[in-house]
Design a protein around this motif. Structure first.
Motif, mmCIF file in Angstrom:
data_model
loop_
_atom_site.group_PDB
_atom_site.id
_atom_site.type_symbol
_atom_site.label_atom_id
_atom_site.label_comp_id
_atom_site.label_asym_id
_atom_site.label_seq_id
_atom_site.Cartn_x
_atom_site.Cartn_y
_atom_site.Cartn_z
ATOM 1 N N ILE A 226 0.827 -1.207 0.000
ATOM 2 C CA ILE A 226 0.000 0.000 0.000
ATOM 3 C C ILE A 226 0.865 1.262 0.000
ATOM 4 O O ILE A 226 0.436 2.309 -0.458
ATOM 5 N N CYS A 227 2.100 1.159 0.473
ATOM 6 C CA CYS A 227 3.002 2.311 0.510
ATOM 7 C C CYS A 227 3.865 2.425 -0.736
ATOM 8 O O CYS A 227 4.672 3.346 -0.834
ATOM 9 N N SER A 228 3.714 1.518 -1.687
ATOM 10 C CA SER A 228 4.529 1.605 -2.903
ATOM 11 C C SER A 228 4.052 2.775 -3.763
ATOM 12 O O SER A 228 2.914 3.223 -3.660
ATOM 13 N N SER A 229 4.935 3.259 -4.608
ATOM 14 C CA SER A 229 4.602 4.452 -5.394
ATOM 15 C C SER A 229 3.771 4.146 -6.633
ATOM 16 O O SER A 229 3.154 5.036 -7.192
ATOM 17 N N LYS A 230 3.761 2.876 -7.069
ATOM 18 C CA LYS A 230 2.989 2.515 -8.253
ATOM 19 C C LYS A 230 2.036 1.371 -7.917
ATOM 20 O O LYS A 230 2.452 0.302 -7.500
ATOM 21 N N LEU A 231 0.743 1.626 -8.113
ATOM 22 C CA LEU A 231 -0.298 0.616 -7.895
ATOM 23 C C LEU A 231 -1.295 0.704 -9.032
ATOM 24 O O LEU A 231 -1.665 1.793 -9.449
ATOM 25 N N ASN A 232 -1.764 -0.448 -9.507
ATOM 26 C CA ASN A 232 -2.837 -0.416 -10.498
ATOM 27 C C ASN A 232 -4.151 -0.793 -9.824
ATOM 28 O O ASN A 232 -4.177 -1.244 -8.685
ATOM 29 N N GLY A 233 -5.244 -0.603 -10.525
ATOM 30 C CA GLY A 233 -6.566 -0.819 -9.953
ATOM 31 C C GLY A 233 -6.818 -2.248 -9.509
ATOM 32 O O GLY A 233 -7.429 -2.484 -8.467
ATOM 33 N N ASP A 234 -6.360 -3.217 -10.290
ATOM 34 C CA ASP A 234 -6.567 -4.614 -9.915
ATOM 35 C C ASP A 234 -5.829 -4.964 -8.630
ATOM 36 O O ASP A 234 -6.333 -5.706 -7.798
ATOM 37 N N GLY B 62 -7.297 9.207 -3.360
ATOM 38 C CA GLY B 62 -6.277 10.239 -3.236
ATOM 39 C C GLY B 62 -4.961 9.976 -3.915
ATOM 40 O O GLY B 62 -4.071 10.812 -3.867
ATOM 41 N N GLY B 63 -4.789 8.821 -4.519
ATOM 42 C CA GLY B 63 -3.514 8.517 -5.155
ATOM 43 C C GLY B 63 -2.573 7.809 -4.192
ATOM 44 O O GLY B 63 -3.003 7.304 -3.153
ATOM 45 N N PRO B 64 -1.293 7.757 -4.527
ATOM 46 C CA PRO B 64 -0.327 7.048 -3.686
ATOM 47 C C PRO B 64 -0.346 7.548 -2.246
ATOM 48 O O PRO B 64 -0.456 8.744 -1.986
ATOM 49 N N ILE B 65 -0.250 6.630 -1.333
ATOM 50 C CA ILE B 65 -0.458 6.919 0.090
ATOM 51 C C ILE B 65 0.611 7.831 0.670
ATOM 52 O O ILE B 65 0.345 8.565 1.613
ATOM 53 N N GLN B 66 1.827 7.818 0.122
ATOM 54 C CA GLN B 66 2.863 8.671 0.691
ATOM 55 C C GLN B 66 2.532 10.145 0.510
ATOM 56 O O GLN B 66 2.985 10.980 1.279
ATOM 57 N N TYR B 67 1.720 10.493 -0.499
ATOM 58 C CA TYR B 67 1.311 11.882 -0.670
ATOM 59 C C TYR B 67 0.137 12.232 0.238
ATOM 60 O O TYR B 67 -0.055 13.390 0.583
ATOM 61 N N ILE B 68 -0.647 11.253 0.623
ATOM 62 C CA ILE B 68 -1.766 11.499 1.537
ATOM 63 C C ILE B 68 -1.250 11.703 2.953
ATOM 64 O O ILE B 68 -1.773 12.505 3.713
ATOM 65 N N TRP B 69 -0.186 10.996 3.329
ATOM 66 C CA TRP B 69 0.334 11.048 4.693
ATOM 67 C C TRP B 69 1.278 12.214 4.935
ATOM 68 O O TRP B 69 1.900 12.306 5.972
ATOM 69 N N MET B 70 1.395 13.141 4.007
ATOM 70 C CA MET B 70 2.291 14.282 4.169
ATOM 71 C C MET B 70 1.596 15.422 4.894
ATOM 72 O O MET B 70 0.375 15.554 4.856
ATOM 73 N N TYR B 71 2.415 16.251 5.520
ATOM 74 C CA TYR B 71 1.912 17.506 6.056
ATOM 75 C C TYR B 71 1.709 18.473 4.899
ATOM 76 O O TYR B 71 2.365 18.357 3.853
ATOM 77 N N PRO B 72 0.828 19.470 5.044
ATOM 78 C CA PRO B 72 0.549 20.384 3.923
ATOM 79 C C PRO B 72 1.789 21.097 3.383
ATOM 80 O O PRO B 72 1.922 21.288 2.180
ATOM 81 N N PHE B 73 2.724 21.485 4.247
ATOM 82 C CA PHE B 73 3.907 22.184 3.744
ATOM 83 C C PHE B 73 4.819 21.250 2.956
ATOM 84 O O PHE B 73 5.549 21.695 2.079
ATOM 85 N N GLU B 74 4.789 19.947 3.224
ATOM 86 C CA GLU B 74 5.561 19.003 2.419
ATOM 87 C C GLU B 74 4.953 18.859 1.028
ATOM 88 O O GLU B 74 5.676 18.748 0.041
ATOM 89 N N LYS B 75 3.631 18.860 0.937
ATOM 90 C CA LYS B 75 2.969 18.799 -0.364
ATOM 91 C C LYS B 75 3.304 20.027 -1.195
ATOM 92 O O LYS B 75 3.495 19.941 -2.403
#
Length: 101
Positions: A31-39, A81-94
């Motif tokens: 789930i933390c990988s940067s590339k995931l497909n729908g299946d 929301g897309g890859p989880i590492q971008y969801i778990w960031m603080y707003p200033f990191e985004k």
């Protein structure tokens, strides 16, 4: 840690417990990988439910609380929301990522 935990507990735990802990470990790695497909996300969504049921059969019910259901929602968050590492960031990191692009 995601590669060391399954290896370190392989000989210490019974096969059923080791299998359930390894599956939940692989879930978080995937789930933390940067590339995931729908299946793959759909598979993660069904497999985590089975894994949590296995954990509920192994461990005492007092071991669990409401937080055990958080992994069930993570595949949906990845879909929305897309890859989880971008969801778990603080707003200033985004903001730093957006400025760097």
């Amino acid at each position: 840690m995601q590669t060391l935990i399954p290896l370190s507990f392989r000989d210490l735990l019974p096969k059923g417990i080791w299998d359930a802990l390894t599956k939940i470990n692989h879930f978080f790695r995937d789930i933390c990988s940067s590339k995931l497909n729908g299946d793959h996300i759909e598979r993660l969504e069904t497999n985590i439910i089975k894994t949590i049921c296995k954990l509920e059969m192994i461990f005492h019910p007092s071991f669990f609380d409401s937080m055990e259901l958080v992994p069930v929602d993570l595949p949906y968050e990845v879909k929305v929301g897309g890859p989880i590492q971008y969801i778990w960031m603080y707003p200033f990191e985004k903001l730093d990522i957006i400025v760097a692009m």
